[in-house]
Design an enzyme around this catalytic site. Sequence first.
Site, PDB file in Angstrom:
ATOM      1  N   HIS A 189      -7.380  -2.764  -3.377  1.00 46.07           N
ATOM      2  CA  HIS A 189      -8.544  -1.546  -2.972  1.00 46.07           C
ATOM      3  C   HIS A 189      -8.243  -0.090  -2.098  1.00 46.07           C
ATOM      4  O   HIS A 189      -8.551  -0.601  -0.983  1.00 46.07           O
ATOM      5  CB  HIS A 189      -9.714  -2.257  -3.302  1.00 46.07           C
ATOM      6  N   GLU A 212      -7.518   2.746  -9.986  1.00 43.59           N
ATOM      7  CA  GLU A 212      -8.734   3.853  -9.785  1.00 43.59           C
ATOM      8  C   GLU A 212      -8.221   5.000  -8.844  1.00 43.59           C
ATOM      9  O   GLU A 212      -8.024   5.051  -8.385  1.00 43.59           O
ATOM     10  CB  GLU A 212      -9.321   2.627  -8.088  1.00 43.59           C
TER      11      GLU A 212
END
Length: 252
Positions: free
Chosen positions: A96, A168
């Site tokens: 992430h 993302e």
Amino acid sequence: MSRTPIIAGNWKLNMNPKETVEFVNAVKDQLPDPSKVESVICAPAVDLDALLKAAEGSNLHVGAENCYWENSGAFTGETSPAVLKEMGVQYVIIGHSERRDYFHETDEDINKKAKAIFANGLTPILCCGESLEIREAGKEKEWVVSQIKADLEGLTSEQVSKLVIAYEPIWAIGTGKTASSDQAEEMCKTIRETVKDLYNEETAENVRIQYGGSVKPANIKELMAKPNIDGGLVGGASLVPDSYLALVNYQD
């Protein structure tokens, strides 16, 4: 090849065990059949026990937000993938942007985690994405392709077939800028083509690719209509039962 859509909430550093149980009780009877849409919540390690117990017997699948690449040893503060598996966790988020940025995780670290997660019979949700600086320099595809190549180093096609990859765009997270569904689709297509180049067409067709960047009930249908987007990795909108239900039930 029909891929089962996967909507995963990433709670980040939010929710306590009591709130976790209240959330699950509010959603568990209204989740779609897992053959239609897979509903996942990835929670902080301190909430996983409460989440697993509350979700038992429901269509809610449970993920962790991180783990270490060793199963045990002198690694203070880390989470064992072997113990996550034993608890009943199914997914683990790795790579992430917040982990890469704030905790300086490298592609090498992420690759070691991916191998450990697969070795323990769990499924990684591998995040990748570019910053605003890279996007404005026109180098976003190059950047994401290099991340994917490094993160998948040494993984088998069988493993990658089961993988979930989450794109993302860092520039679209909390900046007021949003990636259009076309921009999201373009990058998800690039990711699938990269998997095909590294492995083969079958592996690329099997891998599920999520979009993560301000996914909410208002844009989920438009995103999910795109051929290379198989789901969403959702932050804020996954903390509220009503909006989480609107996301996982987007087909209704």
